[in-house]
Design an enzyme around this catalytic site. Structure first.
Site: not given
Ligand code: GUN
Length: 283
Positions: A53, A97, A120
């Site tokens: 990311k 995350q 998100d």
């Molecule tokens: N863990 C797995 N997928 C995601 C996501 O799209 N966002 C976040 N913050 N954590 C994740």
């Protein structure tokens, strides 16, 4: 039939280029879109996702902050970190995350993120907006899956879409987004009785269960569009999806590979949401 392979890497490049134009326009006005990614603990898969990311942001010239906190970080410290980022004008998007360690209440964490920086789309206010069809931050993975369908020319309106998986991150928002585009939507779980009866009726099949190769070719309607959100590591170290690609591709009309399908799109849509957050902040 042999399915058209939906090339997530190529489509991600195309979509990223579109958002780079918008990011560059903001930068020309002195606004650099900024994303803060917080990771708590040492989960190896999460570390890889977070690294990707941050890398994608750098590639598009965005500002990014990677905040790695130890696994025993008290909840109050994490909440204070989020409060500081909420107040930081250089940061337009904040992502924690998931999963977070067990001693931290993830609902409390997601609610602490300012809704206008919640790239998100997991804050209850943004979840509510998605339900009512007024979404500001579509959750990145289903948003990416929708883009793959759109760019592949798959018609959604009037079609029967079946989503297997009911997580807050993928299954539920995916079903809502398909519904918003006038699909008839069925939501199944990995425990649905006679799952194949439902999946075989799907014009669009989205699978997000975390169970390796659970959907086989005999469970797919000929010509269906199959979106595989799963990413599982096999004992030999190779990655595979929740769909058995080899048998499915003989039946489906379109199919996403793993890796190289939905994965690159998730990150792309995170960049998109960050740029959009910066555009709104700059108005
Ligand atoms: N863990 C797995 N997928 C995601 C996501 O799209 N966002 C976040 N913050 N954590 C994740």
């Amino acid at each position: 039939m042999t399915a058209k392979i939906i090339d997530g890497k190529a489509i991600a490049q195309e979509v990223r280029a579109e958002w780079k134009v918008r990011a560059d326009a903001l930068k020309a006005r002195g606004i650099t879109p900024g994303l803060a990614v917080i990771i708590v603990g040492e989960d190896p898969a999460s570390k890889v996702y977070v690294g990707n990311k941050v890398k994608a942001c750098a590639e598009l010239g965005l500002h990014s902050e990677h905040i790695a906190l130890p696994a025993d970080t008290p909840e109050a410290v994490l909440l204070a970190q989020i409060a500081a980022l909420n107040a930081n004008p250089a940061i337009h998007g904040i992502l924690v995350q998931l999963p977070v360690p067990k001693h931290i209440d993830s609902a409390k964490v997601l609610e602490a993120i300012a809704p206008n920086k919640d790239v998100d789309g997991f804050h209850p206010m943004n979840v509510g907006a998605l339900v009512t069809g007024n979404t500001r931050f579509p959750p990145c993975t289903p948003y990416g899956a929708m883009k793959l369908l759109e760019k592949s020319g798959v018609t959604i309106e009037g079609k029967h879409a079946v989503v297997v998986g009911r997580s807050n991150i993928v299954g539920k928002p995916m079903a809502l987004m398909l519904l918003q585009q006038n699909a008839t939507v069925t939501i199944c779980t990995s425990r649905t009785v006679d799952l194949a009866r439902h999946t075989r009726d799907a014009d669009i099949l989205v699978v997000a269960t975390g169970k390796a190769r659970m959907i086989t070719g005999d469970m797919i309607k000929p010509g269906a569009a199959v979106i595989d959100v799963g990413i599982n590591r096999l004992p030999d170290g190779k990655l595979c999806g929740d769909v058995d690609f080899d048998s499915a591709k003989e039946v489906a009309g379109w199919i996403t590979p793993v890796p190289g399908g939905v994965g690159p799109m998730t990150i792309t849509m995170l960049v998109a949401n960050t740029v959009q957050a910066a555009e709104r902040a700059g108005k």
